[in-house]
Scaffold this motif. Sequence first.
Motif, short mmCIF file in Angstrom:
data_model
loop_
_atom_site.label_atom_id
_atom_site.label_comp_id
_atom_site.label_asym_id
_atom_site.label_seq_id
_atom_site.Cartn_x
_atom_site.Cartn_y
_atom_site.Cartn_z
N GLN A 1 0.83 -1.20 0.00
CA GLN A 1 0.00 0.00 0.00
C GLN A 1 0.86 1.26 0.00
OE1 GLN A 1 -2.62 -1.95 -0.93
NE2 GLN A 1 -3.79 -0.28 -0.03
N THR B 1 1.22 4.04 -3.14
CA THR B 1 0.97 5.46 -2.84
C THR B 1 2.16 6.31 -3.27
OG1 THR B 1 -0.44 4.89 -0.95
CG2 THR B 1 0.47 7.11 -1.00
N THR C 1 2.41 6.75 -7.02
CA THR C 1 1.40 7.70 -7.49
C THR C 1 1.83 9.14 -7.20
OG1 THR C 1 -0.33 6.06 -7.08
CG2 THR C 1 -1.03 8.34 -7.35
#
Length: 264
Positions: free
Chosen positions: A171, A175, A178
């Motif tokens: 996760q 993130t 991105t």
Amino acid sequence: MFGWRRLWSAALLTAGLILLPGSAALADVPVPPENLLTDRGRGDISEADEDFVIKVRLAGLWEIPAGEMAQEKSDSTRIKRIGRSIADQHNELDELTRNAAEKLNIDLPDKPNKDQQGWLDEMDEADGPDFDGIYIDRLRAAHGKIFPAIATIRASTRNDTVRKLAQQANQFVMTHMTLLESSNIVDFESLPTAPPPAAAAAAATKAPAAAAVLSADESGLGGSNMPLLLAALGGGLAVGIVITRQVLVNRRPSYRRRNRYYAD
């Protein structure tokens, strides 16, 4: 008449569901709940598991100072925010990693490796846009390398603590990728390309048509799927029409008999 209305209502509803775009059908992307995973340090630890925990620790040892460096060397407010977010999140991930390592008796490094220190030295010698380019490209390339490694550990580890850390790290990495890409200066052409599919994967593409229909694309409305979906819808309508006609035919004699009875 009532039977025909039911038939067309069902047909329109079916068509709507089949042709509904994926973006409208799926409003939210699910986030895997961590509370469903155990974290008791149970299960065998492989060499790959241990190497993974160490690499997550190493990632924080250079990405945290790199994010701090961005606050001083970048002229871009956006790059500073990206650096701040990634550094803060790596502090959180580092705590999770140290807790897992303690539970599993894994010795962790306390300084970056040679390559990572070299990247920090590059950033230290740059300022402004030059720093921005080095910072974004080095971090994006590093995240791209560890991303598939995390997936392999998540799918294969026998240890529940490593499994949970892999899911958490996944996760964080998505993130960070991105955030880095939101800078709009990632040099995607310089990133390594995916290896060609293995022979076994190529053979899998020759599966029966039914399997191909299920795996064509995420929306289920790929060019090869549309004729099949329309054919299925047409077949369903045809069956419904035949059934409805048969029901109406069977009802006509009793209707006529009742008319004659009342007429007499």
